[in-house]
Design an enzyme around this catalytic site. Structure first.
Site, PDB file in Angstrom:
ATOM      1  N   ASP A 165      -4.652   9.607  10.659  1.00 27.04           N
ATOM      2  CA  ASP A 165      -3.302   9.092  10.896  1.00 27.04           C
ATOM      3  C   ASP A 165      -2.679   9.563  12.194  1.00 27.04           C
ATOM      4  O   ASP A 165      -2.798  10.726  12.577  1.00 27.04           O
ATOM      5  CB  ASP A 165      -2.396   9.445   9.719  1.00 27.04           C
ATOM      6  CG  ASP A 165      -2.654   8.528   8.546  1.00 27.04           C
ATOM      7  OD1 ASP A 165      -2.597   7.302   8.748  1.00 27.04           O
ATOM      8  OD2 ASP A 165      -2.942   9.031   7.445  1.00 27.04           O
ATOM      9  N   GLU A 219       0.865  -1.166   0.000  1.00 27.09           N
ATOM     10  CA  GLU A 219       0.000   0.000   0.000  1.00 27.09           C
ATOM     11  C   GLU A 219       0.903   1.218   0.000  1.00 27.09           C
ATOM     12  O   GLU A 219       1.807   1.316   0.827  1.00 27.09           O
ATOM     13  CB  GLU A 219      -0.835  -0.060   1.282  1.00 27.09           C
ATOM     14  CG  GLU A 219      -1.938   0.925   1.385  1.00 27.09           C
ATOM     15  CD  GLU A 219      -2.616   0.817   2.758  1.00 27.09           C
ATOM     16  OE1 GLU A 219      -2.707  -0.290   3.328  1.00 27.09           O
ATOM     17  OE2 GLU A 219      -3.035   1.864   3.250  1.00 27.09           O
TER      18      GLU A 219
END
Lengths: 266, 412
Positions: A60, A49
């Site tokens: 995040d 990814e």
């Protein structure tokens, strides 16, 4: 059928599971990203990814945020990323999926994004801020381009909604392990195996689990109930000192990935 | 200062108030661009707010608080000396600066704190720029006994110290945010990240008409008390609706609350004033409606300052509350429907307005609000003395005294 669809049908036929590392494109520079991808394939990862750096990534944790900040500080642009990936992909057989904010896709134009990503060698996209309700148009474009749109299910997703998301997702379903942001966890939440198992019985789509996974014991615990495991922050952390020594960073990431792959095969 | 152009192709007045739709869309703007983790909480909030809106007990409790705790209705004050000085329209100030905590922000935080209790959530988080929303959140939380964490950009912690101190005095924890530009945008990011992990027991009191649905609608509704009162006060003070209304726009909550009750009154000209900073060059201002493009930021689709890759651009304003690259989706909708005119005002012009109001009326005005004052005085001069112009005086300026001294190289 995309390379991701193909990968999971091959894995299924051989009874194997995928290990899918996440790395940030351009952290600290794109040639290094290319080297890491090649190394991940050599080690035996099934796919990777690739995070497209974004200025405001609200899903995040600090490790991935910092990697985005480093990449953006070095002025990495989407065009450069696609150019580098296109070059690298010639010698890579493993599929790649991009992790990208809808802010970036919208700015480039959804069709243009898909075409450029596909030309570069990406087989799909994970768009963490595009909910299933907002995704109809983009999902249609992805289908028309034979490009996977990977949707996410989280611990706060009600069961009926999880089924709806599984129906709309393609390539695989991203099962977020924790209620929270990306980042290594010592312990994964109780009931995770059961929740994945519940969904496993109700969808044919491959299920990959991500967020918090960083240790061989996580892999051993979860691999029986899913089709793949995604490891992000733990690897990005290994790579964060690449500016000091690329060789050391790659060695440290390789050691982690090897230990996780060994746990996957055990 | 960029030019204000008169309304051109106005949208039909019937439609313009009927937003957002069930998906939170104001025309093409708004929606929900957030991680899946937050969806359930946003749905729960949407449903609870819809119920509360229809619940006379909720409305009565909120109105009672606004009256006895906040001091509403806030006066509509005729700035006669200022009006005479300028020689144009009669200038009226909607005195949100006289609310408890010194700004309009408390209208929203009390509403959302009540919702927090209704949803049985036990903790509140908030972001703040100028600190006014942080103070208003800390106040509401102290009033109801809820623990409160306020995220504030480290640069804003520096330039709005008095508010930081007030928040702490009321028991809130202020967490300085060191990432990115260390301003409001980064504070929103950190608050969102906190909420990603704490969503099951925490309510995020967003302070402006930004963020994912239902926030832009809900915050507008809570702030609409400004415009509703103002409408009545205009009718009772001078027997008609105002000719022009001016408000400053960062995220846009005081402007949305002031404008919304007037959007169907086509005779009322409305002007939103963004932060023009040092000038028109990229990075020198915080004027997405004036210079930006539609894009995605912080959960909704709206005008935003982005580079060609979709990365949020750095912006500048001397006022912490306007130093933000995005704007509420309803403002984008009003802009494209030509219902509201948007313009921008530079730092130095806003500073001039601060002095002008201080010396002619004895009012110290928040630096954010000074942007509206500067533009309004310019517009008033083009109007006749039998016309009426209302400025939303959204906040008081005490918080800015030290920063003003610094900007002017004076001792504090």
């Amino acid at each position: 059928m995309t390379a991701i669809d193909d990968l999971f049908s091959r894995l299924k036929a051989s009874g194997k599971k995928a290990l899918m590392p996440f790395i940030t494109a351009g952290d600290p520079n794109l040639p290094f990203t290319a080297k890491v991808l090649s190394r991940l394939q050599e080690l035996g990862c099934s796919m990777a990814e690739v995070g497209i750096p974004y200025s405001d990534p609200i899903a995040d944790g600090p490790v991935i945020q910092a990697s985005y900040t480093r990449a953006l500080a070095n002025k990495v642009k989407l065009d450069h990323i696609f150019h580098q990936i296109a070059d690298t992909k010639r010698s890579l057989s493993m599929p790649l999926v991009s992790m990208v904010s809808y802010a970036i896709i919208h700015r480039h134009g959804p069709a243009r994004y898909i075409e450029a990503a596909k030309d570069a060698g990406f087989s799909g996209a994970i768009v963490p801020d595009l909910l299933v309700e907002e995704s109809a148009q983009f999902a249609k474009l992805c289908r028309e381009h034979d490009f996977n749109l990977v949707q996410l299910v989280t611990p706060t997703t009600p069961q009926d909604r999880a089924l709806k998301i599984a129906e709309q997702s393609s390539g695989f379903l991203y099962f977020v392990s924790v209620t929270g942001i990306t980042g290594e966890r010592t312990q994964l939440p109780d009931g995770l195996v059961d929740r994945v198992g519940w969904l496993r019985e109700r969808t044919k789509l491959p299920i990959c689990i991500g967020f918090g996974i960083s240790k061989p014991e996580h892999v051993r615990l979860l691999s029986p109930v899913c089709d793949g495991l995604i490891v992000g922050s733990a690897i990005v952390r290994c790579l964060e000192k690449a500016n000091e020594s690329e060789a050391n960073a790659i060695a440290s990431a390789s050691e982690l990935v090897s230990s996780l792959l060994a746990a996957l095969d055990s | 200062m960029s030019t204000v152009t008169p309304n051109a192709n106005a949208a039909s007045s019937e439609a313009i108030r009927q937003v957002p739709d069930a998906q939170g869309r104001f025309g093409q703007f708004g929606g929900r661009y957030v991680p899946e983790t937050l969806t359930r909480a946003l749905e729960e909030l949407t449903q609870e707010y819809a119920k509360a809106k229809q619940d006379p007990d909720f409305q009565a409790e909120l109105n009672e608080l606004l009256h006895r705790f906040v001091g509403r209705p806030s006066p509509l004050y005729h700035a006669a000396r200022l009006s005479k000085q300028l020689g144009g329209a009669q200038i009226w100030l909607k005195r949100e600066d006289l609310n408890h905590t010194g700004a309009h922000k408390i209208n929203n935080t009390l509403g959302q704190a009540l919702l927090t209790l209704r949803m049985k959530k036990t903790r509140v988080i908030a972001e703040t720029g100028a600190g006014q929303h942080g103070v208003a959140s800390a106040t509401a939380c102290a009033h109801f006994g809820l623990p409160c964490v306020v995220y504030m950009g480290a640069e804003d912690v520096r330039r709005q110290k008095p508010n930081v101190f007030s928040m702490r005095l009321m028991g809130a924890e202020v967490r300085p945010v060191e990432s990115g530009s260390r301003t409001l945008r980064d504070a929103v990011n950190e608050a969102m990240r906190d909420w990603m992990s704490s969503v099951e027991h925490t309510h995020y009191i967003i302070g402006s008409v930004i963020g994912p649905h239902p926030f832009p609608m809900m915050v507008r509704d809570f702030q609409s008390v400004i415009g509703r009162e103002c409408r009545e006060q205009c009718l009772s003070s001078f027997g008609k609706l105002p000719d022009t209304i001016v408000a400053c726009v960062g995220g846009g909550s005081n402007a949305a609350g002031m404008f919304y009750p007037f959007v169907e009154d086509r005779s009322v000209r409305m002007v939103g004033v963004e932060a023009g900073g040092r000038g028109a060059a990229p990075g020198d201002h915080a004027s997405p409606l004036t210079y930006g493009f539609p894009g995605v930021l912080h959960g909704s689709y709206s005008y935003v300052m982005q580079d060609e890759d979709g990365q949020t651009s750095d912006v500048h304003s001397m006022s912490a509350g306007l130093d933000y690259p995005g704007v509420g989706p309803e403002h984008s909708y009003w802009k494209d429907a030509s219902r509201v005119e948007y313009t921008s005002c530079r730092d130095d012009e806003a500073l001039g307005a601060f002095d002008f109001l201080a010396r002619n009326e004895g009012i110290l005005t928040a630096l954010e609000t000074c942007h509206a004052v500067a533009k309004a005085t310019e517009i008033a001069k083009t109007m006749s003395p039998d016309q009426h112009l209302v400025i939303c005086l959204s906040g008081r300026g005490d918080k800015d005294a030290a920063e003003l001294a610094r900007l002017r190289g004076q001792e504090w």
